[in-house]
Design an enzyme around this catalytic site. Structure first.
Site, PDB file in Angstrom:
ATOM      1  N   SER A 104       0.841  -1.197   0.000  1.00 40.37           N
ATOM      2  CA  SER A 104       0.000   0.000   0.000  1.00 40.37           C
ATOM      3  C   SER A 104       0.877   1.248   0.000  1.00 40.37           C
ATOM      4  CB  SER A 104      -0.932   0.021   1.223  1.00 40.37           C
ATOM      5  OG  SER A 104      -0.196   0.140   2.426  1.00 40.37           O
ATOM      6  N   ASP A 105       0.267   2.346  -0.376  1.00 40.84           N
ATOM      7  CA  ASP A 105       0.950   3.634  -0.351  1.00 40.84           C
ATOM      8  C   ASP A 105      -0.090   4.693  -0.014  1.00 40.84           C
ATOM      9  OD1 ASP A 105       3.663   4.955  -1.113  1.00 40.84           O
ATOM     10  OD2 ASP A 105       2.135   6.245  -1.998  1.00 40.84           O
ATOM     11  N   GLN A 106       0.333   5.749   0.670  1.00 40.32           N
ATOM     12  CA  GLN A 106      -0.625   6.746   1.128  1.00 40.32           C
ATOM     13  C   GLN A 106      -0.060   8.158   1.042  1.00 40.32           C
ATOM     14  OE1 GLN A 106      -1.542   7.405   5.468  1.00 40.32           O
ATOM     15  NE2 GLN A 106      -3.500   6.488   4.890  1.00 40.32           N
TER      16      GLN A 106
END
EC number: 3.6.1.-
Length: 228
Positions: A104-106
């Site tokens: 994931s990346d945010q």
């Protein structure tokens, strides 16, 4: 053959979130360039990076398994390829155990602009002053890929934080107490950061910390992994 679960992240917070599902998993750290592309939107950025991390994680997992003997000798000297509590041995038929890699990346967005990690107290204070009385939207890209088939499922999950009106004294005090210097938006929602908010708006509070579990469960199911 059972399918392993690999979290392609070194984030303590993502690891703690994934542990809620009570499924055994290992961690690895894919090394990718996270530089935004000029003109790239926040949504496009997190989706691209989540996919890239998943692909890199699958490649690294396969490489480590294909070079298991060598890896066992030098793993302690090569932190970029180290797997935590690894148990990914080959089967009796010498086939690599299949795995699904989660990544994931945010990023956070204030007034239409991407907000990164402050890295200093002064910048953290400025970020929180900018957020005071406003809404910050977090976009989390999530990707789950199969190490053998390369079949991948990806999505973007939004979450909005509404800040109350904050005084400089409150902001300064918060930064001193919690030191959120490596958190996008300059706060830790799982800690004292909750005192900064007026309300939260989203489907899954885990999203705010970096890993949307509700959507992750749905993607794992697509890979025939059941949580319950």
């Amino acid at each position: 053959m059972n399918t392993k679960i690999i979290l392609a992240s070194t984030s303590v917070y993502r690891k703690e979130i994934l542990e809620k599902l009570q499924l055994p998993f290992d961690c690895l750290s894919p090394n990718i360039d996270e530089t935004p592309i000029k003109g790239e939107t926040a949504q496009a950025l997190v989706l691209r990076l989540a996919k890239a991390k998943a692909v890199a994680g699958a490649k690294l997992y396969n490489t480590i398994n294909n070079n298991l003997d060598t890896h066992n000798k030098d793993v302690n000297n090569n932190p970029e390829t180290k797997l935590d509590k690894i148990s990914y041995i080959k089967s009796g038929s010498n086939e690599i155990q299949p795995a699904v890699i989660i990544s994931s990346d945010q990023v956070a967005v204030i007034d239409g602009k991407i907000v990164g990690k402050p890295h200093s107290s002064d910048k953290a204070i400025k970020q929180l002053q900018q957020a005071s009385g406003k809404a910050i939207t977090f976009y989390t890209g999530l990707s789950v890929i199969h190490s053998q088939t390369q079949q991948a499922f990806s999505l973007i999950e939004p979450f909005t934080v509404h800040f109350r009106e904050l005084t400089l004294a409150e902001i300064t005090r918060y930064v001193e107490l919690e030191q959120p210097l490596y958190c996008a938006g300059s706060f830790k929602a799982e800690g004292l950061g909750i005192a900064l908010f007026e309300k939260l708006e989203g489907d899954d509070p885990n999203t705010l910390i970096g890993l949307p579990l509700i959507k992750l469960i749905q993607l794992l199911k697509k890979h025939d992994i059941q949580v319950l």
